[in-house]
Scaffold this active site. Structure first.
Site, PDB file in Angstrom:
ATOM      1  N   PRO A 117       0.784  -1.229   0.000  1.00  0.00           N
ATOM      2  CG  PRO A 117      -0.116  -1.091   2.140  1.00  0.00           C
ATOM      3  CD  PRO A 117       0.523  -2.061   1.181  1.00  0.00           C
ATOM      4  CG  ASN A 118      -0.206   4.271   1.344  1.00  0.00           C
ATOM      5  OD1 ASN A 118      -1.196   4.808   0.865  1.00  0.00           O
ATOM      6  ND2 ASN A 118      -0.231   3.690   2.523  1.00  0.00           N
ATOM      7  CD  GLU A 177      10.372  -7.981   5.302  1.00  0.00           C
ATOM      8  OE1 GLU A 177      10.568  -9.141   5.768  1.00  0.00           O
ATOM      9  OE2 GLU A 177      10.026  -7.014   6.011  1.00  0.00           O
ATOM     10  NE  ARG A 223      10.184   5.619   8.522  1.00  0.00           N
ATOM     11  CZ  ARG A 223       9.228   5.479   7.596  1.00  0.00           C
ATOM     12  NH1 ARG A 223       9.347   4.553   6.662  1.00  0.00           N
ATOM     13  NH2 ARG A 223       8.177   6.272   7.620  1.00  0.00           N
ATOM     14  CG  ASN A 247       8.315  -2.209   0.185  1.00  0.00           C
ATOM     15  OD1 ASN A 247       7.781  -2.340   1.286  1.00  0.00           O
ATOM     16  ND2 ASN A 247       8.978  -1.113  -0.157  1.00  0.00           N
ATOM     17  CE1 TYR A 302       8.970   4.801   2.682  1.00  0.00           C
ATOM     18  CE2 TYR A 302       7.469   6.651   2.913  1.00  0.00           C
ATOM     19  CZ  TYR A 302       7.960   5.443   3.368  1.00  0.00           C
ATOM     20  OH  TYR A 302       7.448   4.864   4.507  1.00  0.00           O
ATOM     21  CG  ASP A 351      -0.353 -17.232   8.208  1.00  0.00           C
ATOM     22  OD1 ASP A 351       0.641 -17.283   8.959  1.00  0.00           O
ATOM     23  OD2 ASP A 351      -1.525 -17.297   8.624  1.00  0.00           O
ATOM     24  NE  ARG A 361       3.954   6.535   1.780  1.00  0.00           N
ATOM     25  CZ  ARG A 361       4.272   5.315   2.159  1.00  0.00           C
ATOM     26  NH1 ARG A 361       4.795   4.453   1.299  1.00  0.00           N
ATOM     27  NH2 ARG A 361       4.061   4.931   3.386  1.00  0.00           N
ATOM     28  CB  ALA A 366       1.465   0.139   6.142  1.00  0.00           C
ATOM     29  CG  HIS A 407      11.135  -2.677   4.418  1.00  0.00           C
ATOM     30  ND1 HIS A 407       9.757  -2.571   4.378  1.00  0.00           N
ATOM     31  CD2 HIS A 407      11.416  -3.890   4.954  1.00  0.00           C
ATOM     32  CE1 HIS A 407       9.237  -3.680   4.887  1.00  0.00           C
ATOM     33  NE2 HIS A 407      10.216  -4.502   5.235  1.00  0.00           N
TER      34      HIS A 407
END
Ligand code: DQA
Length: 139
Positions: free
Chosen positions: A9-10, A95, A104, A71, A22, A84, A17, A74, A97
């Protein structure tokens, strides 16, 4: 080799943003550069703001791809369902980020995804994706 990049999301708002965190580049812009530099890899891309769509995308990517770069944004910190799903996959998942989640707020320090991931890259800006892609190149 087929690699699926999946963004949560986002991340459709990258470039607009919180650019101080970012960066100022849209993901589409970055992705075209990635595809040019890794032209021997077939890179698919999916982004959603909806948790269930991301779960479905992970299931599909595990069928269609040799590796996944995720990624979870949130949902990293909230989603048992994504955690899961990641554990159920039969292909390696990295993964990523953009920001260093450990620098943070405390709620960002925990990830439901990390325990099912092959590796975690956090804090290298958009280069986090490029470093993850390198994992899939022959050594
Ligand atoms: C993020 C970090 C998350 O905490 C945040 O919610 C995001 C982006 C990152 O790429 O730095 O949306 O996953």
């Amino acid at each position: 080799m087929k690699i699926a990049i999946i963004n949560g999301p986002n991340l459709n708002l990258l470039g607009k943003r919180q650019p101080e965190i970012y960066g100022g580049q849209s993901f589409e812009e970055y992705l075209s550069k990635l595809r040019a530099s890794f032209s021997h890899l077939e890179i698919s891309y999916f982004q959603s703001n909806i948790e269930g769509e991301l779960v479905n995308a992970l299931h599909q990517a595990a069928e269609d791809s040799d590796g996944i770069i995720l990624n979870p944004a949130a949902f990293t910190h909230t989603s048992v369902a994504l955690g899961d799903a990641v554990k159920s996959l039969n292909c390696p998942l990295i993964e990523v980020h953009i920001s260093n989640i450990f620098q943070r707020e405390e709620f960002r320090h925990f990830s439901y995804v990390s325990s099912g991931a092959k590796a975690v890259i956090s804090g290298m800006g958009l280069r986090s994706y490029e470093l993850a892609l390198r994992y899939f190149l022959p050594a």
